[in-house]
Motif scaffolding. Structure first.
Motif, PDB file in Angstrom:
ATOM      1  N   ARG A 140     -63.278  58.934  18.318  1.00  0.00           N
ATOM      2  CA  ARG A 140     -64.312  59.162  19.321  1.00  0.00           C
ATOM      3  C   ARG A 140     -65.138  60.348  19.225  1.00  0.00           C
ATOM      4  O   ARG A 140     -66.490  60.108  19.125  1.00  0.00           O
ATOM      5  N   ALA A 141     -64.770  61.353  18.962  1.00  0.00           N
ATOM      6  CA  ALA A 141     -65.516  62.735  18.650  1.00  0.00           C
ATOM      7  C   ALA A 141     -66.397  62.413  17.127  1.00  0.00           C
ATOM      8  O   ALA A 141     -67.701  62.790  17.430  1.00  0.00           O
ATOM      9  N   LYS A 142     -65.773  61.822  16.352  1.00  0.00           N
ATOM     10  CA  LYS A 142     -66.782  61.552  15.142  1.00  0.00           C
ATOM     11  C   LYS A 142     -67.657  60.558  15.184  1.00  0.00           C
ATOM     12  O   LYS A 142     -68.812  60.751  14.734  1.00  0.00           O
ATOM     13  N   LYS A 143     -67.535  59.597  16.178  1.00  0.00           N
ATOM     14  CA  LYS A 143     -68.366  58.734  16.466  1.00  0.00           C
ATOM     15  C   LYS A 143     -69.676  59.381  17.199  1.00  0.00           C
ATOM     16  O   LYS A 143     -70.689  58.841  17.048  1.00  0.00           O
ATOM     17  N   LYS A 144     -69.413  60.155  17.969  1.00  0.00           N
ATOM     18  CA  LYS A 144     -70.457  61.063  18.756  1.00  0.00           C
ATOM     19  C   LYS A 144     -71.340  61.623  17.507  1.00  0.00           C
ATOM     20  O   LYS A 144     -72.534  61.847  17.926  1.00  0.00           O
ATOM     21  N   GLN A 145     -70.745  62.375  16.523  1.00  0.00           N
ATOM     22  CA  GLN A 145     -71.774  62.868  15.491  1.00  0.00           C
ATOM     23  C   GLN A 145     -72.395  61.871  14.841  1.00  0.00           C
ATOM     24  O   GLN A 145     -73.446  62.304  14.273  1.00  0.00           O
ATOM     25  N   TYR A 146     -72.184  60.696  14.705  1.00  0.00           N
ATOM     26  CA  TYR A 146     -72.812  59.820  13.964  1.00  0.00           C
ATOM     27  C   TYR A 146     -72.976  58.458  14.724  1.00  0.00           C
ATOM     28  O   TYR A 146     -72.303  57.312  14.435  1.00  0.00           O
TER      29      TYR A 146
END
Ligand code: 13P
Length: 320
Positions: free
Chosen positions: A109-115
C-alpha cells in the motif's frame, strides 16, 4: 551407511502408505493436486500435477469435495480463494514460500501511494492479502501476457524482481517498478554453473525458470514456467537438457522423455519447503482432515477478483 536392506524397507513402507492414501482418498472423495517440485513418490500418486497456473485451474474444475494440495501455502490458498465451497488441505502447515513472505500488504500500500497511477501486478507467489491489494495476478507462464494486457504504462510488479526484469526485457514499452523479492532456491544458480554445465554436456540446451538471475537467463536457450518446460522438451530435437529450476522437475521430464537426458546446473536447486510434504503427511492429512486453508471472506473476495482477472486474460474468461 545406506544399505540395500534399508532401500527395500523404504519401498515397502512407501507402498503401504500409498495404499492407505488411496483408501482414504476414496472415502473422503478427495483429489490430490501436486506441484512439479514435489518429491518423486508424491508425483507418482498425483491425480493432477502441473505448474501454478494449471493447478489453480484444476482446483476450480474438480468435483471432489476435498482438495489435498501438495505444494506450498500460497498455492493451497489460491485453490481455497477460487473454491470457497471445498475443503482445501495442506498436509504440512509450515510449507511456506520465502518469496511470498518478502512482501506485506502494508508495504505494498505504501508503494502504491508513491505511484498512484500505476497498476499492481502480483505474482501468484504472494499471500491472499497481497493479492487482495493488487489489480491482477500472474504466474510465470502468463506474466508477459498479463502485463501486456494492461492499459497502464507504469506497473508495480511484486514480489519477484527477476520475473519483473524478465517481463521488462520483453515489454520495453512498459515501465516496470520492481520489488526487491527473490526465490532463495532459484538465485542459487550462478552464471558459472551454467557455463560449467554447458562444457560438461556439449550440445545440451539450457532451459531456465524466469525466477533465475538475469545472467543465468542470458545464457539460456529457453525461459519458461515449469509447465512450459514439458512442452518445450517434447518438441525440441535436442537429446540433452540443463534444467535451471527446482530438482523435482526432473522426475516427470525423465518419465515423459526416457530417451532424453536431464541435468541440474547445481545440486543446490532444492526447495526445502516443497520437500516438507511426504507420503506420511498426506496420509495424516486425509485421516485427520488437516490442515485446512481458509481465507477471511472479505480478503478472499478481493483476492478472487485479482485471480479471476488473470484467468480472463489467459483464457478469455475466469474458470467457473
Ligand atoms: P511455476 O508456476 O512455473 O510452476 O512456478 C512456481 C514456483 O513457485 C516457482 O518457484
Amino acid at each position: 551407511m545406506h544399505t540395500q536392506r534399508q532401500d527395500s524397507g523404504d519401498i515397502k513402507y512407501n507402498e503401504s502408505l500409498k495404499k492407505k492414501i488411496e483408501k482414504l482418498k476414496k472415502s473422503r472423495n478427495a483429489v490430490i493436486i501436486v506441484h512439479n517440485y514435489q518429491r518423486d513418490e508424491i508425483q507418482e500418486i498425483a491425480d493432477i500435477s502441473g505448474d501454478s497456473l494449471a493447478l489453480s485451474q484444476a482446483a476450480v474444475r474438480t468435483d471432489a469435495d476435498v482438495i489435498v494440495f501438495c505444494g506450498v501455502q500460497f498455492m493451497a490458498e489460491s485453490a481455497s480463494i477460487l473454491n470457497p465451497g471445498k475443503k482445501v488441505l495442506l498436509p504440512v502447515m509450515e510449507a511456506g514460500c520465502p518469496l511470498a513472505d518478502m512482501i506485506t500488504p502494508e508495504k505494498l500500500r505504501a508503494k502504491k501511494k508513491q505511484y498512484p497511477g500505476a497498476a499492481v501486478v502480483c505474482y501468484v507467489n504472494s499471500s491472499a492479502e497481497v493479492k487482495a491489494a493488487s489489480d491482477i495476478a500472474c504466474t510465470s507462464s502468463n506474466a508477459i501476457e498479463v502485463v501486456r494486457s494492461l492499459k497502464e504504462k507504469d506497473i508495480i510488479f511484486v514480489p519477484d524482481k527477476n520475473l519483473g526484469r524478465y517481463v521488462q526485457a520483453n515489454l520495453p514499452e512498459k515501465n516496470i517498478i520492481l520489488w526487491d523479492g527473490f526465490c532463495p532456491t532459484h538465485i542459487r544458480v550462478q552464471e558459472e554453473d551454467i557455463v560449467k554445465a554447458k562444457e560438461l554436456h556439449k550440445g545440451a540446451e539450457v532451459i531456465a525458470h524466469p525466477e533465475c538471475n538475469p545472467e543465468v537467463l542470458a545464457l539460456s536457450d529457453h525461459i519458461c514456467s515449469t509447465g512450459g518446460m514439458f512442452a518445450y522438451v517434447k518438441k525440441s530435437p535436442a537429446r540433452e537438457f540443463i534444467i535451471s529450476t527446482e530438482s523435482g522437475m526432473l522426475y516427470k521430464l525423465q518419465k515423459d522423455n526416457p530417451d532424453k537426458k536431464f541435468y541440474l546446473p547445481t545440486p543446490h536447486l532444492v526447495c526445502a519447503n516443497m520437500k516438507l510434504i511426504t507420503l506420511g503427511w498426506i496420509a495424516h492429512s486425509l485421516e485427520k482432515m488437516v490442515y485446512e486453508i481458509k481465507v477471511d471472506d472479505e480478503v478472499r473476495k478481493k483476492a478472487k477478483v485479482t485471480l479471476d482477472r488473470m484467468l480472463t486474460v489467459t483464457m478469455g474468461k475466469p474458470e467457473k
